[in-house]
Design a protein around this motif. Structure first.
Motif, PDB file in Angstrom:
ATOM      1  N   VAL A  30       0.820  -1.217   0.000  1.00  0.00           N
ATOM      2  CA  VAL A  30       0.000   0.000   0.000  1.00  0.00           C
ATOM      3  C   VAL A  30       0.852   1.265   0.000  1.00  0.00           C
ATOM      4  CG1 VAL A  30      -1.922  -1.177   1.113  1.00  0.00           C
ATOM      5  CG2 VAL A  30      -0.256   0.037   2.527  1.00  0.00           C
ATOM      6  N   LEU A  31       2.172   1.113  -0.023  1.00  0.00           N
ATOM      7  CA  LEU A  31       3.036   2.291  -0.137  1.00  0.00           C
ATOM      8  C   LEU A  31       2.842   2.927  -1.512  1.00  0.00           C
ATOM      9  CD1 LEU A  31       6.327   0.932   1.452  1.00  0.00           C
ATOM     10  CD2 LEU A  31       4.562   2.338   2.533  1.00  0.00           C
ATOM     11  N   THR A  32       3.002   4.240  -1.566  1.00  0.00           N
ATOM     12  CA  THR A  32       2.743   4.980  -2.797  1.00  0.00           C
ATOM     13  C   THR A  32       4.038   5.585  -3.336  1.00  0.00           C
ATOM     14  OG1 THR A  32       0.491   5.513  -2.106  1.00  0.00           O
ATOM     15  CG2 THR A  32       1.450   6.876  -3.844  1.00  0.00           C
ATOM     16  N   TYR A  33       4.385   5.185  -4.552  1.00  0.00           N
ATOM     17  CA  TYR A  33       5.516   5.777  -5.265  1.00  0.00           C
ATOM     18  C   TYR A  33       5.068   6.427  -6.574  1.00  0.00           C
ATOM     19  CZ  TYR A  33       8.224   2.637  -2.214  1.00  0.00           C
ATOM     20  OH  TYR A  33       8.752   1.971  -1.136  1.00  0.00           O
ATOM     21  N   HIS A  34       3.917   6.011  -7.085  1.00  0.00           N
ATOM     22  CA  HIS A  34       3.456   6.449  -8.405  1.00  0.00           C
ATOM     23  C   HIS A  34       2.001   6.933  -8.338  1.00  0.00           C
ATOM     24  CE1 HIS A  34       7.076   4.644 -10.203  1.00  0.00           C
ATOM     25  NE2 HIS A  34       6.857   3.629  -9.395  1.00  0.00           N
ATOM     26  N   HIS A  35       1.684   7.670  -7.274  1.00  0.00           N
ATOM     27  CA  HIS A  35       0.363   8.296  -7.111  1.00  0.00           C
ATOM     28  C   HIS A  35      -0.755   7.280  -6.862  1.00  0.00           C
ATOM     29  CE1 HIS A  35       2.450  11.858  -8.482  1.00  0.00           C
ATOM     30  NE2 HIS A  35       2.730  11.258  -9.630  1.00  0.00           N
ATOM     31  N   LYS A  36      -0.399   6.048  -6.538  1.00  0.00           N
ATOM     32  CA  LYS A  36      -1.392   5.029  -6.180  1.00  0.00           C
ATOM     33  C   LYS A  36      -0.685   3.947  -5.396  1.00  0.00           C
ATOM     34  CE  LYS A  36      -2.266   4.307 -10.516  1.00  0.00           C
ATOM     35  NZ  LYS A  36      -2.821   3.822 -11.797  1.00  0.00           N
ATOM     36  N   PRO A  37      -1.418   3.115  -4.623  1.00  0.00           N
ATOM     37  CA  PRO A  37      -0.762   2.031  -3.888  1.00  0.00           C
ATOM     38  C   PRO A  37       0.033   1.132  -4.823  1.00  0.00           C
ATOM     39  CG  PRO A  37      -3.007   2.311  -3.106  1.00  0.00           C
ATOM     40  CD  PRO A  37      -2.858   3.194  -4.323  1.00  0.00           C
ATOM     41  N   GLN A  38       1.147   0.642  -4.324  1.00  0.00           N
ATOM     42  CA  GLN A  38       2.053  -0.121  -5.157  1.00  0.00           C
ATOM     43  C   GLN A  38       1.388  -1.358  -5.764  1.00  0.00           C
ATOM     44  OE1 GLN A  38       4.751   1.060  -6.213  1.00  0.00           O
ATOM     45  NE2 GLN A  38       5.866  -0.734  -6.945  1.00  0.00           N
ATOM     46  N   ARG A  39       0.469  -1.989  -5.041  1.00  0.00           N
ATOM     47  CA  ARG A  39      -0.213  -3.170  -5.590  1.00  0.00           C
ATOM     48  C   ARG A  39      -1.060  -2.796  -6.809  1.00  0.00           C
ATOM     49  NH1 ARG A  39      -3.751  -4.076  -0.093  1.00  0.00           N
ATOM     50  NH2 ARG A  39      -5.347  -2.489  -0.435  1.00  0.00           N
ATOM     51  N   GLU A  40      -1.631  -1.609  -6.799  1.00  0.00           N
ATOM     52  CA  GLU A  40      -2.416  -1.160  -7.952  1.00  0.00           C
ATOM     53  C   GLU A  40      -1.509  -0.760  -9.110  1.00  0.00           C
ATOM     54  OE1 GLU A  40      -5.205   1.848  -6.790  1.00  0.00           O
ATOM     55  OE2 GLU A  40      -5.879   0.712  -5.032  1.00  0.00           O
ATOM     56  N   HIS A  41      -0.391  -0.133  -8.786  1.00  0.00           N
ATOM     57  CA  HIS A  41       0.567   0.248  -9.828  1.00  0.00           C
ATOM     58  C   HIS A  41       1.098  -0.996 -10.543  1.00  0.00           C
ATOM     59  CE1 HIS A  41       3.750   2.381 -11.894  1.00  0.00           C
ATOM     60  NE2 HIS A  41       4.654   1.609 -11.330  1.00  0.00           N
ATOM     61  N   MET A  42       1.461  -2.028  -9.780  1.00  0.00           N
ATOM     62  CA  MET A  42       1.962  -3.256 -10.395  1.00  0.00           C
ATOM     63  C   MET A  42       0.885  -3.938 -11.236  1.00  0.00           C
ATOM     64  SD  MET A  42       5.108  -3.705  -9.976  1.00  0.00           S
ATOM     65  CE  MET A  42       6.525  -3.381  -8.948  1.00  0.00           C
ATOM     66  N   THR A  43      -0.331  -3.898 -10.773  1.00  0.00           N
ATOM     67  CA  THR A  43      -1.440  -4.466 -11.543  1.00  0.00           C
ATOM     68  C   THR A  43      -1.564  -3.765 -12.889  1.00  0.00           C
ATOM     69  OG1 THR A  43      -2.623  -5.040  -9.514  1.00  0.00           O
ATOM     70  CG2 THR A  43      -3.924  -4.930 -11.535  1.00  0.00           C
ATOM     71  N   ASP A  44      -1.478  -2.453 -12.875  1.00  0.00           N
ATOM     72  CA  ASP A  44      -1.573  -1.690 -14.125  1.00  0.00           C
ATOM     73  C   ASP A  44      -0.428  -2.048 -15.079  1.00  0.00           C
ATOM     74  OD1 ASP A  44      -3.843  -0.472 -13.187  1.00  0.00           O
ATOM     75  OD2 ASP A  44      -2.841   1.388 -12.585  1.00  0.00           O
ATOM     76  N   LEU A  45       0.774  -2.278 -14.528  1.00  0.00           N
ATOM     77  CA  LEU A  45       1.902  -2.662 -15.372  1.00  0.00           C
ATOM     78  C   LEU A  45       1.696  -4.037 -15.999  1.00  0.00           C
ATOM     79  CD1 LEU A  45       5.073  -1.508 -13.346  1.00  0.00           C
ATOM     80  CD2 LEU A  45       4.246  -0.572 -15.504  1.00  0.00           C
ATOM     81  N   LEU A  46       1.100  -4.952 -15.252  1.00  0.00           N
ATOM     82  CA  LEU A  46       0.933  -6.328 -15.722  1.00  0.00           C
ATOM     83  C   LEU A  46      -0.199  -6.494 -16.738  1.00  0.00           C
ATOM     84  CD1 LEU A  46       1.341  -8.561 -12.526  1.00  0.00           C
ATOM     85  CD2 LEU A  46       2.855  -8.470 -14.495  1.00  0.00           C
ATOM     86  N   LEU A  47      -1.226  -5.688 -16.614  1.00  0.00           N
ATOM     87  CA  LEU A  47      -2.443  -5.914 -17.395  1.00  0.00           C
ATOM     88  C   LEU A  47      -2.219  -6.036 -18.907  1.00  0.00           C
ATOM     89  CD1 LEU A  47      -5.098  -3.746 -15.510  1.00  0.00           C
ATOM     90  CD2 LEU A  47      -5.210  -6.215 -15.948  1.00  0.00           C
ATOM     91  N   PRO A  48      -1.347  -5.247 -19.523  1.00  0.00           N
ATOM     92  CA  PRO A  48      -1.181  -5.393 -20.975  1.00  0.00           C
ATOM     93  C   PRO A  48      -0.613  -6.743 -21.414  1.00  0.00           C
ATOM     94  CG  PRO A  48      -0.338  -3.267 -20.229  1.00  0.00           C
ATOM     95  CD  PRO A  48      -0.587  -4.090 -19.017  1.00  0.00           C
ATOM     96  N   TYR A  49      -0.010  -7.480 -20.487  1.00  0.00           N
ATOM     97  CA  TYR A  49       0.660  -8.729 -20.845  1.00  0.00           C
ATOM     98  C   TYR A  49      -0.134  -9.974 -20.438  1.00  0.00           C
ATOM     99  CZ  TYR A  49       4.442  -5.307 -20.820  1.00  0.00           C
ATOM    100  OH  TYR A  49       5.210  -4.185 -21.027  1.00  0.00           O
ATOM    101  N   CYS A  50      -1.207  -9.790 -19.681  1.00  0.00           N
ATOM    102  CA  CYS A  50      -1.871 -10.924 -19.035  1.00  0.00           C
ATOM    103  C   CYS A  50      -3.368 -10.948 -19.313  1.00  0.00           C
ATOM    104  CB  CYS A  50      -1.655 -10.858 -17.508  1.00  0.00           C
ATOM    105  SG  CYS A  50       0.072 -10.870 -17.007  1.00  0.00           S
ATOM    106  N   ASP A  51      -3.917 -12.157 -19.321  1.00  0.00           N
ATOM    107  CA  ASP A  51      -5.366 -12.302 -19.418  1.00  0.00           C
ATOM    108  C   ASP A  51      -6.049 -11.750 -18.168  1.00  0.00           C
ATOM    109  OD1 ASP A  51      -5.251 -13.459 -21.897  1.00  0.00           O
ATOM    110  OD2 ASP A  51      -5.347 -15.504 -21.169  1.00  0.00           O
ATOM    111  N   THR A  52      -5.523 -12.116 -17.005  1.00  0.00           N
ATOM    112  CA  THR A  52      -6.067 -11.693 -15.715  1.00  0.00           C
ATOM    113  C   THR A  52      -4.902 -11.461 -14.770  1.00  0.00           C
ATOM    114  OG1 THR A  52      -7.995 -13.119 -16.078  1.00  0.00           O
ATOM    115  CG2 THR A  52      -7.680 -12.272 -13.853  1.00  0.00           C
ATOM    116  N   VAL A  53      -5.035 -10.483 -13.892  1.00  0.00           N
ATOM    117  CA  VAL A  53      -4.023 -10.234 -12.872  1.00  0.00           C
ATOM    118  C   VAL A  53      -4.645 -10.480 -11.500  1.00  0.00           C
ATOM    119  CG1 VAL A  53      -2.477  -8.549 -11.824  1.00  0.00           C
ATOM    120  CG2 VAL A  53      -2.817  -8.556 -14.308  1.00  0.00           C
ATOM    121  N   PHE A  54      -3.994 -11.323 -10.721  1.00  0.00           N
ATOM    122  CA  PHE A  54      -4.434 -11.663  -9.368  1.00  0.00           C
ATOM    123  C   PHE A  54      -3.494 -11.030  -8.350  1.00  0.00           C
ATOM    124  CE2 PHE A  54      -5.799 -15.032 -12.159  1.00  0.00           C
ATOM    125  CZ  PHE A  54      -7.055 -15.404 -11.708  1.00  0.00           C
TER     126      PHE A  54
END
Length: 200
Positions: A30-54
């Protein structure tokens, strides 16, 4: 190989957020480096490469996230500590999936690293990974884990070996040189977090 996606089955994404964060003293996801919690930032990075992100979560986090729209995979092994629990729990849910796994505590990661990893994927190998930030050993926490590796993981855990890095070292993993090794740095404690924020 034309590209990473076409070289094998589609990827499922897994953001590892279930660690105890003992050195940081608070939930790193939940730490913020990119204007959102890190778990959400990583999800956004993964989405273009994956069918689903868990999100890979521990039972306590799962209880807190019951209202979240994000798909969760809860740690399934009570006596297994560390990222191996998340990886094996993901394979338990979908043993035939290829999992693109990333830790939540790599705030310097960009699409440059993901493009290189997915583009360099060899789906005929048990896993595709970069050499780590020291350039010597495989980096298991930004890695594509193919279904081929599942028996090795299961046998290792049964024998009391829980290190994902060791699994990459004893298998015929496909290892790549990261385009920018600095992106693989983990931020695990307040001093490293403060230094990163000061630098930026």
């Amino acid at each position: 190989m034309e590209n990473g996606i076409s070289s094998g089955r589609k990827l499922s994404g897994l953001v590892l957020i279930g660690g105890r964060s003992t050195r940081m003293g608070q939930d790193k996801s939940v730490l913020t480096y990119h204007h959102k919690p890190q778990r959400e930032h990583m999800t956004d990075l993964l989405l273009p490469y994956c069918d689903t992100v868990f999100w890979s979560v521990n039972p306590g986090q799962a209880a807190e996230l019951t209202d979240s729209a994000q798909p969760l995979i809860v740690d399934a092994f009570a006596n297994l500590v560390g990222p191996m629990n998340g990886i094996l729990s993901a394979f338990q849910i979908a043993p035939d999936a290829a999992w693109l796994v990333v830790a939540c505590d790599m705030p310097l990661l960009t699409t440059r690293s993901f493009d290189a990893l997915v583009g360099g994927r060899d789906a005929s190998k048990p896993a595709t990974a970069f050499y780590d930030s020291d350039g010597r050993f495989p980096e298991p926490l930004l890695c594509i884990w193919e279904p081929l590796i599942l028996p090795t993981l299961q046998n290792a855990v049964a024998a009391g070996r829980y290190s994902p890095r060791q699994m990459l070292m004893i298998t015929d993993a496909h290892l790549l040189t990261a385009p920018d090794i600095r992106e693989l740095v983990n931020i695990n404690d307040p001093a490293a977090q403060a230094a990163l924020k000061h630098r930026s």
